[in-house]
Design a protein around this motif. Structure first.
Motif, mmCIF file in Angstrom:
data_model
loop_
_atom_site.group_PDB
_atom_site.id
_atom_site.type_symbol
_atom_site.label_atom_id
_atom_site.label_comp_id
_atom_site.label_asym_id
_atom_site.label_seq_id
_atom_site.Cartn_x
_atom_site.Cartn_y
_atom_site.Cartn_z
ATOM 1 N N MET A 125 -8.249 -87.344 -16.367
ATOM 2 C CA MET A 125 -6.899 -86.849 -16.623
ATOM 3 C C MET A 125 -6.625 -85.626 -15.750
ATOM 4 S SD MET A 125 -5.565 -87.738 -20.177
ATOM 5 C CE MET A 125 -6.143 -86.655 -21.402
ATOM 6 N N HIS A 126 -5.432 -85.592 -15.194
ATOM 7 C CA HIS A 126 -5.005 -84.439 -14.405
ATOM 8 C C HIS A 126 -3.651 -83.975 -14.916
ATOM 9 C CE1 HIS A 126 -8.129 -84.905 -11.333
ATOM 10 N NE2 HIS A 126 -7.916 -86.203 -11.402
ATOM 11 N N GLY A 127 -3.297 -82.769 -14.525
ATOM 12 C CA GLY A 127 -1.959 -82.278 -14.832
ATOM 13 C C GLY A 127 -1.103 -82.332 -13.579
ATOM 14 N N TYR A 128 0.210 -82.375 -13.770
ATOM 15 C CA TYR A 128 1.129 -82.394 -12.630
ATOM 16 C C TYR A 128 2.192 -81.367 -12.941
ATOM 17 C CZ TYR A 128 4.258 -84.421 -9.067
ATOM 18 O OH TYR A 128 5.063 -84.638 -7.981
ATOM 19 N N GLN A 129 1.925 -80.144 -12.524
ATOM 20 C CA GLN A 129 2.850 -79.066 -12.841
ATOM 21 C C GLN A 129 3.476 -78.556 -11.555
ATOM 22 O OE1 GLN A 129 1.173 -75.582 -14.689
ATOM 23 N NE2 GLN A 129 3.178 -74.932 -15.397
ATOM 24 N N SER A 158 4.994 -75.326 -5.202
ATOM 25 C CA SER A 158 3.570 -75.623 -5.369
ATOM 26 C C SER A 158 3.402 -76.641 -6.486
ATOM 27 C CB SER A 158 2.800 -74.364 -5.739
ATOM 28 O OG SER A 158 2.755 -73.514 -4.637
ATOM 29 N N LEU A 159 2.423 -77.499 -6.275
ATOM 30 C CA LEU A 159 2.120 -78.536 -7.253
ATOM 31 C C LEU A 159 0.678 -78.289 -7.678
ATOM 32 C CD1 LEU A 159 2.580 -81.292 -8.537
ATOM 33 C CD2 LEU A 159 2.020 -82.310 -6.355
ATOM 34 N N VAL A 160 0.464 -77.968 -8.957
ATOM 35 C CA VAL A 160 -0.900 -77.649 -9.376
ATOM 36 C C VAL A 160 -1.344 -78.596 -10.480
ATOM 37 C CG1 VAL A 160 -0.766 -75.212 -8.758
ATOM 38 C CG2 VAL A 160 -0.140 -75.938 -11.059
ATOM 39 N N CYS A 161 -2.658 -78.798 -10.531
ATOM 40 C CA CYS A 161 -3.243 -79.556 -11.638
ATOM 41 C C CYS A 161 -3.563 -78.547 -12.729
ATOM 42 C CB CYS A 161 -4.517 -80.253 -11.190
ATOM 43 S SG CYS A 161 -5.438 -80.943 -12.576
ATOM 44 N N ASN A 162 -3.092 -78.800 -13.930
ATOM 45 C CA ASN A 162 -3.399 -77.846 -15.000
ATOM 46 C C ASN A 162 -4.227 -78.452 -16.116
ATOM 47 O OD1 ASN A 162 -1.694 -79.327 -16.557
ATOM 48 N ND2 ASN A 162 0.021 -77.934 -16.351
#
Lengths: 188, 819
Positions: A125-129, A158-162
């Motif tokens: 699972m990843h985040g898409y923030q 910016s696109l970060v995995c949270n």
């Protein structure tokens, strides 16, 4: 300093306390009920806010009711991640999250046009923030997360995995470039 | 003053050696010693977890630090969270203070099942030790305390198996403790004390126990399924075969949100006790507070989805859970308001416990409001998994409920030790914690709003204000460390020096204050009047002139000490070690079955330990069952017509129903969405029908056996138990045959239905073994002549459990064989 004339302190009698308690219980119950009714009324009247769109009604090859086989992304459009324009003029972006990067590494989208983003994960699972917005979706292996959004102002986001995904989690940062209308063709 | 207190115990026993003390604690059935054991271990865990937190903050003080890097950081992070939650915040309130003060406040001599209590505390301690054994077996778990699927089954991760096993053992101890409390409250109050006259702390423990019994199944289901996938490749979540990773998060948060309230409710009870005593007033709205406690129990079971708004559940679900999240704030707010109402107009004694209370009210209010803000779905999308969340839950736990853990220690320290803690050091402790907490976590709120995600072990320089805020936060953590050092000094000093505390140093009005400080082993050398006009009996009795009736301590009988509950828990530590690092055979889901000699040395050792632990377990358990609870025949008093064993089991069964309920709900979901389709070759209904017949028959047989025991027909009674055991064994033989056949026919790693079948039906098979062992115990007691008209042994509990296993089977037949 003259002592303040002290009024006789009101005595906290047992039944006056009991009356206060009863009043307070009534107020608390009323608050719970009002909160419930207000929330329901807001949802019925449609005055709540929410992420718009549930996949934008797009059909994706190899995906059935939002599910796909994570071992066989090749059979789906996720094999070639990126933005594409459909014949009817709508925009769709396919994004794959995997440890520890998003594909495409830089997603270029035009400003001011609705884009439907389809997101899945190839491993955990990843985040898409997307920073500075309230776009925050979870990339789930075996499932497609879709939402439609419009980026209004040109710029780089910016696109970060949270969602904690392993030792390289903090390096899982990519970008979304929002381009002013008209410049899009030159960059593709 | 007409209420006479017990004379101070003046006998000073000679100093005992360390081994004597340890042995005493291993064998004790005294709820006070068990409570102290919980408190001591919890404080130790608080210290370990706190040092880990300091390490984390030092790593994050400045950009690009290299103190804790990569998986080491993740292990420390996971260790910090798991230890603080499962070994400090949950146990110290519910089981530490609960064990020590629940019987004292109820005016009884012990909990309902004292020996089970000893078993539970050691299981708790051993689960902590078990996690630490990961240190020399690859490493501590590094998946975060949430151990999200599929990261948890990723091959690069360390320590996940042992974490899962430790959570299950910890959960078992926790459930037994909770069932014990509930049984104590229902069965063993002082004569005349109705439920509505119990002190508020007892209510809070009751509410927490119920919540724990209902919800803990979610965590057990999540860790069990993860464990089985690691060891056997049985998966309910694997998306490759149609499973749903989100199902894992549903299981996990079904417990882990209510767990937040497990970490809150006992402390609200402590807060109410402190407020009432220190303000010299009765509680404002006692009944309202009880309703609020029960309201929180109910609503907190309906809010878990707010942890996973970002996974994109249907809007209806999100809305429903958002509403519930807002509503749960109402009873919580009522509690806070009532605490203020209690203090209002009182003559407040501003001592250290009062400071912790007032600090809590202030901090928790802010933590609660930020929690409500997270219930707003659009805002939640923005800050999910950011430092805002980190700041929020530390705000409610670290400087919310942990403040009341400290308040409770300062408040009850004189009762527990007979000595006072230093007020001056207490003030230092309080203010260092207060300032340190805000300095640590207020910057983290801002960092979250600035977009810093949680669980990053480092961050680059150049982000707006990140460096400055992180640095301030680390300074705050160091202030907290200083506060922790003051705390240790104060506690250490508080255990030395002369015993100066009177029985009732704060002037409290609940029953624990009539015992000596520290209380004698039998708690009270007196009996109480039978009238309880309010929840503050000492005040009422003083008004009405009623007095305590002295009792000769020599006439009081207490349960005898025994080592066997400890030994049984120890065998489970060995079993847990074996299950974590070894297995019955050298089988891995990836490599299949291989020769035992091919396995690594640590795997072989663990496997040998696993096999050795089984006879050790049965030996200890049967020795335990064969030891009478009391050395002399005693008359048991209980308020209901059910004995304590039955009552404890009845409460414990709630958790079993919950466990099967959670797993079956997951299976039914997977079946309904079409992901879990039975293969063409599936277990036959005729064998299941036969097994149903066997099991239903056995239920009737054991019921008959119970009746025979009741009527004194002991031969028939023993025969009935034997027949039940044989029927259970026949059932197991059929089921093993069926499992082997089904396992050979198709690959359970490739078929979701088959995986669900093996997990759930296999779990039921395990319950048949547990239930069978449960029946073997009274059979053994009967054979060794320990059962008679007055001694039922563990018969009623075993029989009740067997009926449960039977009922669950009927459900399983319906959804796995008939559907």
């Amino acid at each position: 300093m003259a002592p303040r004339p002290s009024a006789p302190a009101p005595r906290l009698e047992h039944h006056s306390l009991e009356r206060y308690e009863a009043i307070w219980f009534g107020i608390a119950t009323l608050m719970a009920v009002l909160l419930f009714v207000a929330a329901i009324a807001s949802f019925i009247s449609g005055t709540y806010t929410a992420i718009e769109g549930t996949g934008g009604g797009h059909h994706i090859t190899g995906v059935e009711s939002g599910r796909l086989d994570p071992r066989n992304l090749a059979a789906t459009p996720f094999a070639e991640p990126g933005l594409r324009e459909n014949p009817d003029g709508t925009l769709e972006a396919f994004v794959v999250a995997r440890a520890f990067a998003f594909q495409p590494a830089t997603l270029r989208v035009p400003a001011g046009r609705p884009v439907t983003i389809h997101l899945t994960s190839a491993d955990v699972m990843h985040g898409y923030q997307v920073t500075g917005t309230n776009i925050n979706a979870t990339a789930i292996p075996g499932q497609v997360t879709s939402f439609t959004t419009t980026f209004r102002r040109p710029g780089t986001l910016s696109l970060v995995c949270n969602e904690y995904c392993g030792t390289g989690h903090h390096n899982m940062v990519n970008t979304i470039v929002v381009e002013a209308p008209g410049t899009q063709n030159q960059t593709e | 003053m007409t209420v006479q207190h017990a004379p101070q115990t003046t006998t000073t026993s000679a100093r005992r050696g360390a081994w004597e003390v340890i042995k005493d604690y291993m064998m004790t059935t005294d709820h006070k010693k068990i409570g102290l054991l919980y408190i001591f271990v919890s404080l130790l865990a608080f210290a370990i977890g706190g040092l880990m937190a300091v390490g984390i903050r030092l790593q994050l003080a400045l950009p690009d630090q290299t103190l804790l890097v990569g998986n080491t950081y993740n292990e420390v992070l996971t260790g910090h969270a798991a230890i603080m939650i499962f070994f400090f915040l949950i146990p110290i309130g519910l089981f530490g203070f609960g064990n020590y003060f629940l019987p004292l406040q109820l005016g009884v001599r012990d909990v309902a099942l004292p020996r089970l209590n000893n078993f539970a505390v050691w299981l708790f301690i051993f689960s902590l030790i078990l996690i630490l054994t990961g240190l020399w077996n690859g490493g501590l778990p590094g998946v975060g305390w949430t151990f999200y699927y599929p990261l948890s089954v990723d091959g690069n991760q360390t320590g996940v198996s042992v974490f899962m096993v430790a959570l299950i053992l910890n959960g078992l101890g926790s459930l037994l403790g909770s069932a014990n409390f509930a049984a104590t409250i229902v069965n063993l109050r002082a004569p005349g004390m109705s439920l509505w006259k119990m002190p508020i702390f007892v209510w809070s423990i009751f509410a927490t126990s119920i919540l724990q019994l209902v919800s803990l199944s979610g965590l057990t289901a999540a860790s069990l399924a993860t464990y089985l996938e690691l060891k056997l490749g049985l998966s309910m979540f694997n998306p490759g075969i149609g499973g749903t990773p989100i199902l894992f998060t549903q299981f996990f948060w079904f417990y882990s949100h209510p767990a937040v309230y497990v970490m809150l409710l006992p402390y609200l009870g402590i807060a109410a006790e402190v407020a009432s005593t220190m303000a010299r007033k009765p509680l404002f709205g006692y009944r309202v507070m009880v309703y609020s406690l029960l309201g929180i129990v109910l609503v907190s079971l309906l809010v878990w989805v707010h942890h996973i708004f970002a996974v994109g559940l249907p809007e209806g679900w999100q809305i429903a859970f958002a509403i519930a999240t807002l509503i749960v704030a109402v009873p919580t707010g009522v509690k806070i308001f009532n605490l203020i109402g209690t203090l209002w107009g009182g003559r407040i004694i501003m001592k250290t416990p009062t400071y912790w209370l007032v600090g809590f009210i202030f901090n928790f209010l802010i933590g609660g409001i930020t929690g409500v803000s997270l219930g707003m779905i659009p805002f939640d999308y923005q800050v999910t998994n950011s430092y805002y969340i980190v700041a929020h839950f530390h705000n409610v736990m670290m400087f919310g409920t942990a403040f009341l853990a400290m308040g409770g220690l300062y408040y009850w320290w004189p009762k527990m030790t007979g000595r006072f803690l230093s007020e001056r050091l207490g003030m230092w402790h309080f203010w260092l914690f207060m300032v340190g907490s805000w300095m640590t976590f207020l910057p983290q709120y801002i960092l979250g709003l600035l977009g810093m995600p949680r669980r990053y072990y480092t961050y680059p320089a150049g982000n707006f204000a990140w460096t400055e805020l992180n640095f301030i936060s680390t300074m705050g953590a160091l202030i907290l460390l200083a506060g922790g050092i003051v705390m240790v000094i104060n506690f250490y000093q508080g255990l030395r020096g002369p015993k100066t505390a009177s029985n009732n140093p704060w002037g409290g009005y609940t029953l624990e204050w009539t015992a000596s400080s520290p209380p004698a082993a039998y708690n009270f050398a007196h009996e109480f009047p039978r009238t309880f006009p309010t929840e503050r009996p000492l005040y009422d009795w003083e008004k009405s002139g009623q007095t305590l009736t002295p009792v000769d301590p020599k006439s009081i009988h207490l349960p005898q000490d025994t080592i066997w509950p400890f030994m049984t828990a120890l065998s489970l530590l060995f079993m847990g070690y074996g299950l974590s690092f070894g297995w019955f055979t050298n089988y891995t889901p990836a490599g299949g079955l291989r020769a035992f000699s091919e396995a690594g040395l640590s795997f072989q050792i663990a496997t040998v330990i696993l096999y050795l632990s089984i006879p050790f377990f049965f030996y200890s358990l049967f020795k335990w069952a064969g030891t009478r609870e009391y050395a002399v025949p005693v008359e048991h008093h209980h308020l209901t017509k059910y004995d304590n064993g039955f009552m404890g089991m009845a409460w414990f069964i709630i958790s079993e129903v919950g466990l099967f309920g959670v797993l079956i709900a997951g299976y039914v979901y997977l079946r309904l969405i079409g992901a879990a389709e039975p293969p063409a070759l599936r277990p036959n209904i005729w064998l299941a029908a036969l097994n149903t017949l066997i099991l239903v028959t056995s239920s009737f047989v054991i019921h008959k056996a119970e009746q025979d025991h009741h009527k004194g027909r002991y031969t028939w009674f023993r025969l009935g138990l034997l027949i039940t055991l044989i029927l259970g064994a026949v059932f197991m033989v059929f089921q093993v045959y069926e499992f082997v056949l089904f396992g050979v026919e198709s690959d359970w790693k490739q078929n979701l239905w088959q995986a669900c079948f093996f997990i759930i039906v296999g779990l039921h098979g395990l319950h048949i073994l547990i239930g069978g062992t449960g029946i073997a115990l009274p059979y053994y007691q009967a054979l060794t002549g320990k059962m008679d008209k007055y001694n039922h042994g563990s018969l009623t509990a075993a029989s009740l459990y067997w009926h449960l296993v039977d009922v669950v089977w009927l459900l399983i037949v319906a959804i796995f064989y008939a559907w």
